[in-house]
Structure formats: structure tokens, C-alpha cells
Design a protein around this motif. Structure first.
Motif, short mmCIF file in Angstrom:
data_model
loop_
_atom_site.label_atom_id
_atom_site.label_comp_id
_atom_site.label_asym_id
_atom_site.label_seq_id
_atom_site.Cartn_x
_atom_site.Cartn_y
_atom_site.Cartn_z
N GLN A 270 0.84 -1.19 0.00
CA GLN A 270 0.00 0.00 0.00
C GLN A 270 0.88 1.24 0.00
OE1 GLN A 270 -2.76 -1.55 3.46
NE2 GLN A 270 -0.89 -2.61 2.97
N HIS A 271 0.44 2.26 -0.70
CA HIS A 271 1.15 3.53 -0.69
C HIS A 271 0.47 4.42 0.35
CE1 HIS A 271 2.36 7.58 -2.05
NE2 HIS A 271 3.49 6.95 -2.31
N VAL A 272 1.25 4.89 1.33
CA VAL A 272 0.70 5.77 2.36
C VAL A 272 1.40 7.12 2.28
CG1 VAL A 272 0.08 3.88 3.89
CG2 VAL A 272 2.31 4.97 4.16
N ALA A 273 0.68 8.15 2.62
CA ALA A 273 1.25 9.50 2.63
C ALA A 273 0.53 10.33 3.68
CB ALA A 273 1.11 10.16 1.25
N VAL A 274 1.24 11.32 4.19
CA VAL A 274 0.66 12.30 5.10
C VAL A 274 1.25 13.66 4.76
CG1 VAL A 274 2.39 11.90 6.92
CG2 VAL A 274 0.17 12.89 7.53
N THR A 275 0.39 14.68 4.78
CA THR A 275 0.86 16.05 4.66
C THR A 275 0.60 16.73 5.99
OG1 THR A 275 -1.26 16.86 3.80
CG2 THR A 275 0.38 16.14 2.19
N MET A 276 1.53 17.61 6.39
CA MET A 276 1.40 18.29 7.68
C MET A 276 1.67 19.77 7.49
SD MET A 276 1.92 19.56 10.78
CE MET A 276 1.86 19.13 12.51
N THR A 277 0.63 20.58 7.72
CA THR A 277 0.76 22.04 7.71
C THR A 277 0.50 22.50 9.14
OG1 THR A 277 -0.05 22.09 5.44
CG2 THR A 277 -0.02 24.18 6.66
N PRO A 278 1.55 22.83 9.88
CA PRO A 278 1.41 23.13 11.32
C PRO A 278 0.38 24.20 11.63
CG PRO A 278 3.72 23.01 10.70
CD PRO A 278 2.93 22.99 9.43
N GLY B 210 -5.10 20.35 9.02
CA GLY B 210 -3.74 20.47 8.48
C GLY B 210 -2.93 19.20 8.40
N VAL B 211 -3.42 18.10 8.98
CA VAL B 211 -2.75 16.80 8.81
C VAL B 211 -3.70 15.93 8.00
CG1 VAL B 211 -1.77 14.78 9.95
CG2 VAL B 211 -1.50 17.04 11.00
N VAL B 212 -3.28 15.60 6.78
CA VAL B 212 -4.13 14.85 5.86
C VAL B 212 -3.43 13.53 5.52
CG1 VAL B 212 -5.37 14.88 3.66
CG2 VAL B 212 -4.94 17.04 4.89
N PHE B 213 -4.18 12.42 5.66
CA PHE B 213 -3.65 11.08 5.43
C PHE B 213 -4.21 10.51 4.13
CE2 PHE B 213 -3.58 11.76 9.98
CZ PHE B 213 -2.38 11.20 10.39
N PHE B 214 -3.35 9.77 3.40
CA PHE B 214 -3.74 9.15 2.14
C PHE B 214 -3.30 7.69 2.14
CE2 PHE B 214 -2.97 13.61 1.44
CZ PHE B 214 -4.01 14.02 0.62
N VAL B 215 -4.12 6.82 1.55
CA VAL B 215 -3.75 5.43 1.31
C VAL B 215 -4.09 5.14 -0.15
CG1 VAL B 215 -4.16 3.01 1.89
CG2 VAL B 215 -4.12 4.74 3.71
N ASN B 216 -3.10 4.68 -0.89
CA ASN B 216 -3.27 4.36 -2.32
C ASN B 216 -3.89 5.53 -3.09
OD1 ASN B 216 -2.14 1.80 -2.00
ND2 ASN B 216 -4.10 0.97 -1.33
N GLY B 217 -3.43 6.73 -2.77
CA GLY B 217 -3.85 7.93 -3.48
C GLY B 217 -5.18 8.51 -3.06
N GLN B 218 -5.87 7.87 -2.13
CA GLN B 218 -7.18 8.35 -1.68
C GLN B 218 -7.07 8.93 -0.28
OE1 GLN B 218 -9.94 8.22 -3.77
NE2 GLN B 218 -8.36 7.57 -5.20
N GLU B 219 -7.65 10.10 -0.06
CA GLU B 219 -7.67 10.68 1.28
C GLU B 219 -8.51 9.79 2.19
OE1 GLU B 219 -9.31 14.59 3.64
OE2 GLU B 219 -8.60 14.88 1.58
N VAL B 220 -7.94 9.43 3.36
CA VAL B 220 -8.66 8.59 4.31
C VAL B 220 -9.01 9.35 5.59
CG1 VAL B 220 -7.75 6.40 3.44
CG2 VAL B 220 -6.51 7.62 5.25
N GLY B 221 -8.61 10.59 5.69
CA GLY B 221 -8.97 11.39 6.85
C GLY B 221 -8.03 12.56 7.05
N SER B 222 -8.53 13.52 7.83
CA SER B 222 -7.71 14.68 8.20
C SER B 222 -7.98 15.03 9.65
CB SER B 222 -7.99 15.88 7.29
OG SER B 222 -9.32 16.33 7.45
N VAL B 223 -7.00 15.69 10.25
CA VAL B 223 -7.05 16.05 11.66
C VAL B 223 -6.51 17.47 11.79
CG1 VAL B 223 -6.19 15.42 13.96
CG2 VAL B 223 -6.60 13.64 12.29
N ASN B 224 -7.05 18.24 12.73
CA ASN B 224 -6.50 19.57 12.98
C ASN B 224 -5.05 19.42 13.43
OD1 ASN B 224 -8.98 20.66 12.37
ND2 ASN B 224 -9.61 20.86 14.49
N ALA B 225 -4.17 20.24 12.88
CA ALA B 225 -2.74 20.11 13.11
C ALA B 225 -2.28 20.89 14.33
CB ALA B 225 -1.97 20.58 11.89
#
Length: 142
Positions: A101-109, A114-129
Motif C-alpha cells: 500500500q502507498h501511504v502518505a501524510v501532509t502536515m501544515t502546522p 492540516g494533517v491529511v492522510f492518504f492510502v493508495n492515493g485516496q484521502e482517508v482522513g484529516s485532523v487539525n494540526a
């Protein structure tokens, strides 16, 4: 064939060692890791990796920087991006054992969502950073 690791604007080539396997890094889930010293924490940041966990018990580190952040797979297939002393940003990600699986996270403090999670190119959730601990430190992969 070397494996290249990019961290912000810094890139490192890994060309030998017991973890290098067919152009990729292979970890045993127990004590294998790659250590890189003196990297500065990028902010904002994106972390991406291909993973194939053999089990979904406990917490399995993907990448971490000493006292700054970590990204790991949690028990049951979630993903957590931790800013030590500040916040565990966690989502139920649907990670599956025994499957690539391809996983990714972006973090904008400090940003809402501002914290966005992806699995296989699809967003799976976000959380306040939370904020982000920055500076130089040792970075571990695996």
C-alpha cells in the motif's frame, strides 16, 4: 541499484547494506532501520512510503525524526502522525497486512485539517494540526 531517500531538499543514495534488497529497503519489523544524522525538519512537510506490513499488532514505525515527528501504522491498521509532546494525529486508515500500500501524510502546522492522510492515493482522513517541533535531528526509516 541504489535506493534514494529524499528529505525536504536533501537526497541520499543508499547503495549497500543488509537492508537493500532488489532496489528497495527490506525491514524485518523488529530491529532494522536506516539512520540519517543532521537533517533539518521541513515545514510544512509531506511523507510518502510504500509499505507491506506483515502484522497489524502494536505500532510500526515508517519514519521518525528524534523529538520532532513520527509516522507509524497503529494496531488495527490506522495511521498516526505524532508531534512529540504536542499531539498524536490519528485516523482509521484501513491498512491491510500482507499487501503493498502507498501511504502518505501532509502536515501544515497549526492549520484546521492540516494533517491529511492518504492510502493508495485516496484521502482517508484529516485532523487539525498541532505545531511542529523543528530543528536538526537524527531521522530513522523503518
Amino acid at each position: 541499484m541504489p535506493v534514494f531517500v529524499r528529505f525536504g531538499d536533501q537526497q541520499f543514495g543508499l547503495t549497500q547494506g543488509r537492508l537493500l534488497f532488489g532496489g528497495a529497503l527490506q525491514f524485518d519489523g523488529t530491529d532494522d532501520q536506516v539512520t540519517i544524522s543532521g537533517l533539518s525538519t521541513p515545514s510544512p512537510m509531506t511523507i510518502a512510503a510504500w509499505i507491506n506490513p506483515d502484522t497489524l499488532t502494536g505500532n510500526r514505525a515508517i519514519v521518525a525524526q528524534d523529538g520532532k515527528f513520527s509516522l507509524r501504522v497503529t494496531a488495527g491498521g490506522g495511521l498516526t502522525f505524532t508531534t512529540p509532546g504536542l499531539k498524536d494525529h490519528t485516523v482509521a486508515a484501513g491498512i491491510v497486512a500482507g499487501q503493498w500500500q502507498h501511504v502518505a501524510v501532509t502536515m501544515t502546522p497549526g492549520q484546521t485539517g492540516g494533517v491529511v492522510f492518504f492510502v493508495n492515493g485516496q484521502e482517508v482522513g484529516s485532523v487539525n494540526a498541532s505545531g511542529l517541533n523543528t530543528g536538526n535531528g537524527t531521522t530513522w526509516i523503518g
